[in-house]
Design a protein around this motif. Structure first.
Motif, PDB file in Angstrom:
ATOM      1  N   LEU A 170       0.847  -1.189   0.000  1.00  0.00           N
ATOM      2  CA  LEU A 170       0.000   0.000   0.000  1.00  0.00           C
ATOM      3  C   LEU A 170       0.884   1.240   0.000  1.00  0.00           C
ATOM      4  N   VAL A 171       0.552   2.240  -0.817  1.00  0.00           N
ATOM      5  CA  VAL A 171       1.329   3.472  -0.905  1.00  0.00           C
ATOM      6  C   VAL A 171       0.387   4.664  -0.684  1.00  0.00           C
ATOM      7  N   VAL A 172       0.762   5.555   0.260  1.00  0.00           N
ATOM      8  CA  VAL A 172      -0.108   6.661   0.682  1.00  0.00           C
ATOM      9  C   VAL A 172       0.720   7.933   0.819  1.00  0.00           C
ATOM     10  N   THR A 173       0.154   9.075   0.385  1.00  0.00           N
ATOM     11  CA  THR A 173       0.861  10.352   0.565  1.00  0.00           C
ATOM     12  C   THR A 173       0.113  11.319   1.467  1.00  0.00           C
ATOM     13  N   GLY A 174      -1.125  11.038   1.790  1.00  0.00           N
ATOM     14  CA  GLY A 174      -1.941  12.001   2.527  1.00  0.00           C
ATOM     15  C   GLY A 174      -2.850  12.756   1.582  1.00  0.00           C
ATOM     16  N   GLY A 175      -3.374  13.895   2.046  1.00  0.00           N
ATOM     17  CA  GLY A 175      -4.378  14.620   1.281  1.00  0.00           C
ATOM     18  C   GLY A 175      -3.870  15.221  -0.019  1.00  0.00           C
ATOM     19  N   SER A 176      -2.604  15.618  -0.041  1.00  0.00           N
ATOM     20  CA  SER A 176      -2.052  16.239  -1.250  1.00  0.00           C
ATOM     21  C   SER A 176      -0.765  15.528  -1.658  1.00  0.00           C
ATOM     22  N   ASP A 177      -0.262  15.869  -2.862  1.00  0.00           N
ATOM     23  CA  ASP A 177       0.967  15.256  -3.359  1.00  0.00           C
ATOM     24  C   ASP A 177       1.627  16.223  -4.337  1.00  0.00           C
ATOM     25  N   GLU A 178       1.997  17.409  -3.815  1.00  0.00           N
ATOM     26  CA  GLU A 178       2.511  18.447  -4.704  1.00  0.00           C
ATOM     27  C   GLU A 178       3.871  18.108  -5.297  1.00  0.00           C
ATOM     28  N   TYR A 179       4.571  17.136  -4.724  1.00  0.00           N
ATOM     29  CA  TYR A 179       5.874  16.737  -5.271  1.00  0.00           C
ATOM     30  C   TYR A 179       5.771  15.490  -6.142  1.00  0.00           C
ATOM     31  N   PHE A 202      -2.060   2.380  -4.807  1.00  0.00           N
ATOM     32  CA  PHE A 202      -1.719   3.770  -4.502  1.00  0.00           C
ATOM     33  C   PHE A 202      -2.999   4.519  -4.132  1.00  0.00           C
ATOM     34  N   VAL A 203      -2.983   5.144  -2.967  1.00  0.00           N
ATOM     35  CA  VAL A 203      -4.135   5.928  -2.531  1.00  0.00           C
ATOM     36  C   VAL A 203      -3.812   7.410  -2.724  1.00  0.00           C
ATOM     37  N   CYS A 204      -4.504   8.039  -3.652  1.00  0.00           N
ATOM     38  CA  CYS A 204      -4.312   9.459  -3.932  1.00  0.00           C
ATOM     39  C   CYS A 204      -5.263  10.276  -3.068  1.00  0.00           C
ATOM     40  N   GLY A 205      -4.726  11.308  -2.420  1.00  0.00           N
ATOM     41  CA  GLY A 205      -5.545  12.155  -1.572  1.00  0.00           C
ATOM     42  C   GLY A 205      -6.491  13.025  -2.380  1.00  0.00           C
ATOM     43  N   VAL A 206      -7.430  13.653  -1.687  1.00  0.00           N
ATOM     44  CA  VAL A 206      -8.458  14.457  -2.343  1.00  0.00           C
ATOM     45  C   VAL A 206      -7.862  15.628  -3.116  1.00  0.00           C
ATOM     46  N   ALA A 246       3.756   8.795   3.655  1.00  0.00           N
ATOM     47  CA  ALA A 246       4.242  10.039   4.228  1.00  0.00           C
ATOM     48  C   ALA A 246       4.137   9.950   5.744  1.00  0.00           C
ATOM     49  N   GLY A 247       4.964  10.743   6.433  1.00  0.00           N
ATOM     50  CA  GLY A 247       5.139  10.559   7.867  1.00  0.00           C
ATOM     51  C   GLY A 247       4.185  11.301   8.757  1.00  0.00           C
ATOM     52  N   GLY A 248       2.906  11.328   8.429  1.00  0.00           N
ATOM     53  CA  GLY A 248       1.923  11.983   9.273  1.00  0.00           C
ATOM     54  C   GLY A 248       1.204  11.008  10.185  1.00  0.00           C
ATOM     55  N   THR A 249      -0.086  11.251  10.381  1.00  0.00           N
ATOM     56  CA  THR A 249      -0.898  10.422  11.269  1.00  0.00           C
ATOM     57  C   THR A 249      -0.939   8.969  10.816  1.00  0.00           C
ATOM     58  N   THR A 250      -0.745   8.741   9.525  1.00  0.00           N
ATOM     59  CA  THR A 250      -0.790   7.368   9.009  1.00  0.00           C
ATOM     60  C   THR A 250       0.221   6.471   9.711  1.00  0.00           C
ATOM     61  N   LEU A 251       1.342   7.016  10.178  1.00  0.00           N
ATOM     62  CA  LEU A 251       2.321   6.189  10.886  1.00  0.00           C
ATOM     63  C   LEU A 251       1.727   5.601  12.163  1.00  0.00           C
ATOM     64  N   TYR A 252       0.885   6.356  12.824  1.00  0.00           N
ATOM     65  CA  TYR A 252       0.252   5.868  14.056  1.00  0.00           C
ATOM     66  C   TYR A 252      -0.827   4.837  13.727  1.00  0.00           C
ATOM     67  N   GLU A 253      -1.554   5.067  12.649  1.00  0.00           N
ATOM     68  CA  GLU A 253      -2.534   4.083  12.197  1.00  0.00           C
ATOM     69  C   GLU A 253      -1.842   2.796  11.778  1.00  0.00           C
ATOM     70  N   PHE A 264       8.419   8.402   4.455  1.00  0.00           N
ATOM     71  CA  PHE A 264       9.147   9.519   3.870  1.00  0.00           C
ATOM     72  C   PHE A 264       8.529  10.818   4.372  1.00  0.00           C
ATOM     73  N   ARG A 265       9.284  11.905   4.246  1.00  0.00           N
ATOM     74  CA  ARG A 265       8.809  13.218   4.663  1.00  0.00           C
ATOM     75  C   ARG A 265       8.331  13.995   3.446  1.00  0.00           C
ATOM     76  N   ILE A 266       7.221  14.705   3.644  1.00  0.00           N
ATOM     77  CA  ILE A 266       6.699  15.528   2.562  1.00  0.00           C
ATOM     78  C   ILE A 266       6.345  16.922   3.074  1.00  0.00           C
ATOM     79  N   ALA A 267       6.594  17.157   4.382  1.00  0.00           N
ATOM     80  CA  ALA A 267       6.317  18.449   5.019  1.00  0.00           C
ATOM     81  C   ALA A 267       7.211  18.592   6.242  1.00  0.00           C
ATOM     82  N   ASP A 268       7.426  19.836   6.676  1.00  0.00           N
ATOM     83  CA  ASP A 268       8.316  20.098   7.814  1.00  0.00           C
ATOM     84  C   ASP A 268       7.883  19.370   9.077  1.00  0.00           C
TER      85      ASP A 268
END
Length: 339
Positions: A170-179, A202-206, A246-253, A264-268
């Motif tokens: 499974l591959v996830v980036t979160g809500g956006s994927d500007e890069y 691949f799950v593409c965000g809204v 991406a390293g947001g809330t999904t890591l906890y899920e 991976f990191r996609i934001a500060d």
């Protein structure tokens, strides 16, 4: 008891802030309370509206918190607001000080960039112990550590599958994927013989602007599948053998689902998160997509994790010990009592 929640969801902030706040709001509702969202712009109303929560729009610019101080103070007075949870990286000390004089405030502190004038500070991150919260917030309540990770209720009491050979990733980036991570990653998978026979979802965000192009390109591909804005990742994580995210809330899920993971990191705000999970052996660290990112190095990590059942098993054991999925309930209870 009514708890008010001030947050946003748009192309810049993505959906992580709103998602975790909705998780808390659902627990508040389950306890018999009410959660009301406050947003600056109409676009941020969609998610709370769809989740069934009342949402107040200030009709302001979403990242100009100082410019909305007068409006929010009037709202606090008019609605007799007793408690506000704030979740935004664009908030200011001036703003927090102003509303803290009028009502009880709680702030979700991911970045630890300054000391906030609030009644309660929340940092559920795995890395919270890097900071001296006891010294910095002597008179504020402190809700710290993964026990407060605000996951949705469905991430408790999960039926975890037995570890096996990797067949589904499974591959996830979160809500956006500007890069354009998904576009690059899918192209890499498509051209790699060592990954043939493994399904990649691949799950593409809204807010992913590449989605239509990706669907058209991979429509007939046997092992590359594109999805958009699924309501929850839970069934996909529970049925997959590995996650790249991406390293947001999904890591906890992911930890709750006990799925071996590359982050991976996609934001500060994801730096400490990924560092914390990686240093504890909970994930592989693939680096920051924004700065000199190596897709070939990521490919090596993917293949290494696929080929080592022991690495994946060790990750799962550590994830199991990290959190229990009841953080949103703990935060909801606290906020109900705070007001």
């Amino acid at each position: 008891m009514t708890v008010y929640i001030r947050t946003e969801a748009n192309r810049t902030t993505a959906t992580g802030h709103m998602t975790r706040c909705i998780a808390i709001a659902k627990e508040i509702k389950a306890m018999g309370g009410e959660a009301v969202f406050i947003v600056a712009e109409e676009g941020s109303m969609r998610m709370p509206d769809e989740a069934g929560f009342k949402c107040l729009c200030l009709n302001r610019t979403w990242d100009d918190f100082d410019g909305e101080i007068r409006v929010i103070l009037e709202l606090i007075e008019k609605n007799n607001i007793k408690c506000i949870l704030v979740d935004s990286y664009f908030v200011t000390e001036k703003y927090m000080a102003a509303i803290s004089e009028k009502t009880k405030t709680a702030y979700i502190d991911d970045l630890h960039e300054r000391i906030w004038p609030v009644h309660a500070i929340i940092n559920y991150a795995v890395y919270y112990d890097l900071f001296d919260y006891e010294k910095e917030y002597p008179s504020s309540d402190k809700l710290l550590g993964c026990e407060y990770a605000p996951l949705r209720p469905e991430y408790t009491n999960l039926d975890i599958k037995e570890i096996s050979d990797v067949k589904d990733v499974l591959v996830v980036t979160g809500g956006s994927d500007e890069y354009h991570f998904i576009k690059s990653m899918a192209g890499m998978v498509e051209g790699c013989d060592e990954l043939s026979g493994i399904n990649f979802t691949f799950v593409c965000g809204v807010f992913n602007g590449d989605y239509d192009e990706l669907v058209a390109h991979y429509e007939d591909h046997k092992s590359i599948h594109m999805l958009k804005s699924v309501p929850t990742l839970k069934p996909y994580m529970l049925s997959s053998d590995m996650l790249i995210t991406a390293g947001g809330t999904t890591l906890y899920e992911a930890a709750a689902c006990q799925i071996p993971c590359i982050a991976f990191r996609i934001a500060d705000n994801q730096k400490y998160n990924v560092d914390g999970f990686a240093s504890r052996g909970l994930v592989f660290d693939a680096g920051d997509v924004r700065y000199n990112f190596s897709y070939s190095a990521l490919l090596e990590q993917v293949i290494e994790l696929i080929n080592s059942r022991k690495l994946r098993s060790d990750m799962r054991e550590l994830q199991k010990k990290t959190l229990d999925g009841k953080g949103a309930w703990r935060l909801a209870k606290y906020l109900m009592d705070l007001g």
